[in-house]
Motif scaffolding. Sequence first.
Motif, short mmCIF file in Angstrom:
data_model
loop_
_atom_site.label_atom_id
_atom_site.label_comp_id
_atom_site.label_asym_id
_atom_site.label_seq_id
_atom_site.Cartn_x
_atom_site.Cartn_y
_atom_site.Cartn_z
N LEU A 251 0.82 -1.19 0.00
CA LEU A 251 0.00 0.00 0.00
C LEU A 251 0.87 1.26 0.00
CD1 LEU A 251 -2.65 -1.02 2.69
CD2 LEU A 251 -2.93 -1.07 0.22
N THR A 252 0.43 2.27 -0.76
CA THR A 252 1.08 3.57 -0.70
C THR A 252 0.67 4.25 0.60
OG1 THR A 252 -0.78 4.68 -1.76
CG2 THR A 252 0.92 3.74 -3.21
N GLU A 253 1.31 5.36 0.90
CA GLU A 253 1.00 6.07 2.15
C GLU A 253 -0.46 6.52 2.18
OE1 GLU A 253 2.52 10.00 4.66
OE2 GLU A 253 3.71 9.22 2.99
N ASP A 254 -0.97 7.04 1.06
CA ASP A 254 -2.36 7.49 1.02
C ASP A 254 -3.32 6.30 1.16
OD1 ASP A 254 -1.61 10.10 0.73
OD2 ASP A 254 -1.85 10.14 -1.46
N ALA A 255 -3.01 5.19 0.48
CA ALA A 255 -3.86 4.01 0.57
C ALA A 255 -3.84 3.44 1.99
CB ALA A 255 -3.41 2.95 -0.43
N PHE A 256 -2.67 3.51 2.63
CA PHE A 256 -2.55 3.04 4.01
C PHE A 256 -3.45 3.85 4.94
CE2 PHE A 256 -0.64 2.80 8.20
CZ PHE A 256 -0.34 1.44 8.33
N LYS A 257 -3.48 5.16 4.72
CA LYS A 257 -4.33 6.04 5.54
C LYS A 257 -5.81 5.69 5.34
CE LYS A 257 -5.15 10.95 6.51
NZ LYS A 257 -6.60 10.98 6.27
N VAL A 258 -6.20 5.45 4.08
CA VAL A 258 -7.59 5.08 3.78
C VAL A 258 -7.96 3.77 4.47
CG1 VAL A 258 -9.16 4.34 1.95
CG2 VAL A 258 -7.69 6.35 1.61
N GLU A 259 -7.06 2.79 4.39
CA GLU A 259 -7.32 1.50 5.02
C GLU A 259 -7.39 1.61 6.53
OE1 GLU A 259 -8.07 -1.57 3.71
OE2 GLU A 259 -8.31 -0.38 1.90
N SER A 260 -6.55 2.46 7.11
CA SER A 260 -6.56 2.65 8.56
C SER A 260 -7.89 3.23 9.02
CB SER A 260 -5.41 3.57 8.98
OG SER A 260 -4.17 3.01 8.64
N GLU A 261 -8.39 4.22 8.27
CA GLU A 261 -9.67 4.82 8.62
C GLU A 261 -10.81 3.81 8.46
OE1 GLU A 261 -9.75 8.18 6.05
OE2 GLU A 261 -8.46 9.42 7.36
N LYS A 262 -10.69 2.97 7.45
CA LYS A 262 -11.70 1.93 7.25
C LYS A 262 -11.71 0.96 8.43
CE LYS A 262 -12.18 0.07 3.16
NZ LYS A 262 -11.96 -0.77 1.95
N TYR B 178 -14.75 -0.19 10.80
CA TYR B 178 -15.07 -1.60 11.06
C TYR B 178 -15.18 -1.85 12.57
CZ TYR B 178 -13.86 -3.12 6.25
OH TYR B 178 -13.82 -3.32 4.90
N PHE B 179 -14.23 -1.33 13.32
CA PHE B 179 -14.20 -1.54 14.76
C PHE B 179 -15.44 -0.94 15.41
CE2 PHE B 179 -12.92 0.22 18.96
CZ PHE B 179 -12.72 -0.98 19.64
N LEU B 180 -15.79 0.27 15.03
CA LEU B 180 -16.96 0.93 15.61
C LEU B 180 -18.25 0.20 15.23
CD1 LEU B 180 -15.97 4.68 15.07
CD2 LEU B 180 -16.00 3.41 17.22
N ALA B 181 -18.33 -0.25 13.98
CA ALA B 181 -19.51 -1.02 13.56
C ALA B 181 -19.60 -2.32 14.35
CB ALA B 181 -19.45 -1.31 12.06
N GLU C 184 -30.94 -5.25 8.52
CA GLU C 184 -31.13 -3.91 7.96
C GLU C 184 -30.11 -2.91 8.48
OE1 GLU C 184 -34.64 -0.51 7.50
OE2 GLU C 184 -35.07 -2.45 8.41
N SER C 185 -29.92 -2.82 9.79
CA SER C 185 -29.01 -1.82 10.35
C SER C 185 -27.56 -2.12 9.99
CB SER C 185 -29.16 -1.76 11.88
OG SER C 185 -28.88 -3.02 12.46
N PHE C 186 -27.19 -3.38 9.95
CA PHE C 186 -25.82 -3.76 9.57
C PHE C 186 -25.58 -3.49 8.09
CE2 PHE C 186 -22.55 -7.34 9.04
CZ PHE C 186 -21.52 -6.54 9.48
N GLY C 187 -26.64 -3.58 7.30
CA GLY C 187 -26.52 -3.40 5.86
C GLY C 187 -26.16 -1.98 5.44
N VAL C 188 -26.37 -0.99 6.30
CA VAL C 188 -26.02 0.39 5.94
C VAL C 188 -24.59 0.74 6.34
CG1 VAL C 188 -28.43 1.12 6.16
CG2 VAL C 188 -26.88 1.39 8.11
N THR C 189 -23.89 -0.19 7.00
CA THR C 189 -22.51 0.08 7.39
C THR C 189 -21.55 -0.31 6.27
OG1 THR C 189 -22.10 -2.10 8.37
CG2 THR C 189 -23.08 -0.42 9.79
N GLU C 190 -20.40 0.33 6.26
CA GLU C 190 -19.36 -0.03 5.28
C GLU C 190 -18.91 -1.47 5.49
OE1 GLU C 190 -15.09 1.68 3.59
OE2 GLU C 190 -16.02 2.59 5.35
N MET C 191 -18.83 -1.87 6.74
CA MET C 191 -18.41 -3.23 7.06
C MET C 191 -19.39 -4.26 6.52
SD MET C 191 -17.72 -4.72 10.86
CE MET C 191 -18.02 -6.44 11.28
N GLY C 192 -20.68 -4.00 6.66
CA GLY C 192 -21.69 -4.92 6.14
C GLY C 192 -21.62 -5.04 4.64
#
Length: 231
Positions: free
Chosen positions: A15-26, A30-33, A57-65
Amino acid sequence: PFEFDFVIDQGDSKLTEDAFKVESEKLIRYFLASLTTPENDLWVNLSPYEKNRIIPESFGVTEMGRDLLAQDYLLKQITATLMYPEEELGKKFWDTVYQKPSEKFGTTNIMANTFNKVWIVPEKAVVYENGMTAFVSETKLKVMLEEDYKAMEKSMANPAAPVIPDVNNIGSQVVRDIIIPELEKEVNSGKNFASLRQVYNSLILANWYKKRLKDSILTKVYVDKNKVAGV
């Protein structure tokens, strides 16, 4: 307060530095979901026979779902690819499918069921604490046929009367012997399922948090409350 170490699972890529940052935020989402979604709602299902049971339904609106649904779709694609008769593994699979009835019944003119629903379930998770830091040190996901998973569930519910899967189902047994090991290897180390492993790591940390810090303010106002806005 604890510090959590989120390790980026890169699969077979860098991963590039920018991609690493995106993955970290994702990973944080995931953790919060994982924290706010009740355990019974943490599942996805793309079975063509259960079109009304895809995702809560509620899980389906999350990025993780949504990402888990994409991984389930990929699982079905890869499973079908592994059975493609023009490739080496697929040829071995179909040769074995026809060989088994010949050995057992003296004929290949037998319908062997080769449609098998595949499950991915947790097998191992170890969280290591070092002072005020917690991180996932070991993980493993298990790939298994639905009939084996159901048998395992029944056996756990009633250990005195374990349920044994039908090993005489020729198609299922061939899938166990040839396809499942390849799928499990890909799920646990291949780039195609890096997102799934990220989700699993987040689930492990969230589950650890729920048990370890069950009296915290965050637990009381957020954990298992389905507050999925923003994640």
